[in-house]
Design an enzyme around this catalytic site. Structure first.
Site, PDB file in Angstrom:
ATOM      1  N   GLY A   1       0.815  -1.208   0.000  1.00  0.00           N
ATOM      2  CA  GLY A   1       0.000   0.000   0.000  1.00  0.00           C
ATOM      3  C   GLY A   1       0.849   1.258   0.000  1.00  0.00           C
ATOM      4  CG  ASP A   2       0.710   3.652   2.410  1.00  0.00           C
ATOM      5  OD1 ASP A   2      -0.393   4.221   2.471  1.00  0.00           O
ATOM      6  OD2 ASP A   2       1.125   2.866   3.283  1.00  0.00           O
TER       7      ASP A   2
ATOM      8  N   GLY B   1       1.093   5.196  -4.247  1.00  0.00           N
ATOM      9  CA  GLY B   1       0.769   6.331  -5.116  1.00  0.00           C
ATOM     10  C   GLY B   1      -0.282   5.981  -6.153  1.00  0.00           C
TER      11      GLY B   1
ATOM     12  N   GLY C   1      -3.360   6.750  -6.192  1.00  0.00           N
ATOM     13  CA  GLY C   1      -4.213   7.896  -6.488  1.00  0.00           C
ATOM     14  C   GLY C   1      -3.699   8.725  -7.645  1.00  0.00           C
ATOM     15  CE  LYS C   2       1.945  11.376  -5.877  1.00  0.00           C
ATOM     16  NZ  LYS C   2       1.503  10.644  -4.682  1.00  0.00           N
TER      17      LYS C   2
ATOM     18  CG  ASN D   1      -9.074   0.284   5.139  1.00  0.00           C
ATOM     19  OD1 ASN D   1      -9.900   0.591   4.290  1.00  0.00           O
ATOM     20  ND2 ASN D   1      -8.452  -0.876   5.131  1.00  0.00           N
TER      21      ASN D   1
ATOM     22  CG  HIS E   1      -5.968   6.361  -2.686  1.00  0.00           C
ATOM     23  ND1 HIS E   1      -6.898   5.650  -3.400  1.00  0.00           N
ATOM     24  CD2 HIS E   1      -5.192   5.434  -2.078  1.00  0.00           C
ATOM     25  CE1 HIS E   1      -6.692   4.345  -3.228  1.00  0.00           C
ATOM     26  NE2 HIS E   1      -5.668   4.199  -2.432  1.00  0.00           N
TER      27      HIS E   1
ATOM     28  CG  ASP F   1      10.901  12.417  -6.540  1.00  0.00           C
ATOM     29  OD1 ASP F   1      10.149  11.449  -6.779  1.00  0.00           O
ATOM     30  OD2 ASP F   1      10.614  13.308  -5.714  1.00  0.00           O
TER      31      ASP F   1
ATOM     32  N   GLY G   1       7.165   8.146 -11.783  1.00  0.00           N
ATOM     33  CA  GLY G   1       6.814   9.331 -11.014  1.00  0.00           C
ATOM     34  C   GLY G   1       8.040   9.982 -10.406  1.00  0.00           C
ATOM     35  CB  VAL G   2      10.254  12.519 -11.140  1.00  0.00           C
ATOM     36  CG1 VAL G   2      10.958  11.350 -11.803  1.00  0.00           C
ATOM     37  CG2 VAL G   2       9.508  13.368 -12.176  1.00  0.00           C
TER      38      VAL G   2
END
Length: 436
Positions: free
Chosen positions: A25-26, A28, A30-31, A51, A54, A344, A424-425
């Site tokens: 999880g966590d 990204g 949502g992005k 629980n 995002h 990044d 993703g950066v």
């Protein structure tokens, strides 16, 4: 003699695109959902509850979502909360009211999971205290009531959205019985039955305009005129109730099978399945974490990555990227491609390690252990790659990335056998580099 003519079934209807977490999880998600949602007509949540957390940044503004799909920012799309989701109505209404001011459209499946009551959340906390007292260790849940609510569903004592909107007298009787069952198990549990029923009666009228029969809605969406349908998974593969690091998991299926059961979508209509992966690994709460770094590397990743849970506010545990769990997640989900996020964060590293295999008692094991006691004992074999020591946050094309960062990305692709479509950066929408 009978002649049997077997015809290949023609796959009809619109394909459904799925975005799932490939770690703990966590990552990204949502992005990635936000990127795909800009061209989507319908955006769905299929499992989990509040629980999930995002975060999406659009035009410099940060949005946090817990029950609503993060793709709801596309005001032209309809956001659907499926039957696999457990719903805490006060939380949903607060989120819906805040967001409907922006013209966003929300629909809830009449079969939506089971309603999460306040006492489910209280019981979640009591169970954690009980585990700590009995076993000296708890699961590390979010204490949002997810486990107890899914338990009510599995024991067939839970109440669904369709029950709330039907005969309220019958609903009230069943609510009282459920509260009494929990009070018998937890004598210290206090439930204001009349107070909660008064609130629930009010909630019923407020959500009524949002409720649809989810099965028919999704069937019409798939088999009607061309539409782009997007499903956003909550949590991730290693938190799946069946395939995750049990018992330190969530209470739903966060792998691709949960999309079918959580929305009523036929497997034949599942299209692209995108796995979201951080360029390193994080985990919230308790449980085995083979590549965890309890040292300055872990602290650096935590600090640079701002690794704090959106829902709980807890610091995330951090470690090197683990390709064993990515291969395992791919075996279950059959990913079309990966989105590799937060590259990044590694910009300052002199050397980067990647976990490529596990050893147990000195011998390499060709599988991800199902038993958590075994997983705790594995030794990780690492490959070392040179860091690129330059800022990638302004990169917007593949050619902009340093050569050593490109090598890192290709290393992951080659060892897992899944192409990386996005890198993703940074936080913002424009910080996602599309590779193909």
């Amino acid at each position: 003699m009978f002649t049997v003519k077997i015809c290949a079934q023609r796959v009809r209807g619109n394909k459904v695109t799925v975005v799932l977490g490939a770690q703990w999880g966590d990552e990204g998600k949502g992005k990635v959902v936000d990127l795909l949602a800009t061209e989507s007509d319908i955006i769905c949540r299929c499992q989990g509850g509040n629980n999930a957390g995002h975060t999406v940044v659009v035009d410099g503004k940060e949005y946090d979502f817990h029950l609503l799909p993060s793709g709801i920012i596309n005001s032209k799309a309809v956001s659907v909360i499926g039957n696999g989701v457990v719903i805490h109505l006060p939380g949903l209404l607060e989120e819906a009211e805040k967001n409907e001011k922006k013209g966003w459209k929300i629909q809830i499946s009449m079969l939506s999971g089971v309603i999460m009551f306040d006492f489910h959340q209280a019981v979640d906390g009591l169970q954690e205290v009980q585990r700590q007292a009995q076993d000296g260790i708890n699961i590390g849940t979010t204490k949002k009531g997810i486990g107890p609510t899914y338990s009510s569903k599995a024991s067939r004592t839970g109440l669904r959205i369709c029950d709330l909107l039907d005969d309220f007298k019958d609903f009230s009787t069943r609510f009282k019985n459920l509260a009494q069952q929990y009070q018998a198990m937890f004598p210290t549990l206090v439930v204001d039955v009349d107070g909660q029923l008064n609130k629930l009666k009010e909630y019923a009228e407020r959500i009524r305009p949002m409720v649809r029969d989810g099965v028919y809605f999704m069937y019409d969406a798939i088999n009607g005129p061309p539409k782009k349908i997007l499903v956003e998974g909550a949590n991730a593969a290693l938190l799946d109730i069946d395939f995750g690091t049990y018992p330190f998991v969530t209470s739903s299926n966060c792998t691709v099978g949960g999309v079918c059961t959580g929305l009523g979508i036929p497997p034949l209509n599942i299209g692209d399945v995108y796995g979201v992966v951080k360029a390193y690994t994080t985990r919230v709460g308790i449980g085995a974490f083979p590549t965890e770094q309890l040292n300055e590397v872990g602290e650096l990743l935590q600090t640079r990555g701002h690794e704090v849970g959106v829902t709980t506010g807890r610091k995330r545990r951090c470690g090197w990227l683990d390709l064993v769990i990515l291969r395992y997640a791919n075996m279950i989900n059959g990913f079309t491609a990966f989105a590799l996020t937060k590259l990044d964060i590694l910009d300052v590293m002199d050397e980067i390690k990647v976990g490529v295999s596990y050893k147990l008692k000195g011998k390499k094991i060709p599988y991800f252990p199902a038993n958590m006691d075994v997983l705790q004992k594995v030794e990780v074999e690492y490959e070392k790659l040179p860091g690129w020591k330059s800022d990638t946050s302004a990169c917007r094309k593949w050619e902009d990335l340093p050569g050593k960062a490109q090598n890192y990305i290709r290393f992951v692709e080659n060892h897992v056998g899944v192409p990386i479509k996005w890198v993703g950066v940074g936080k913002a929408r424009e910080s996602m580099i599309q590779m193909f």
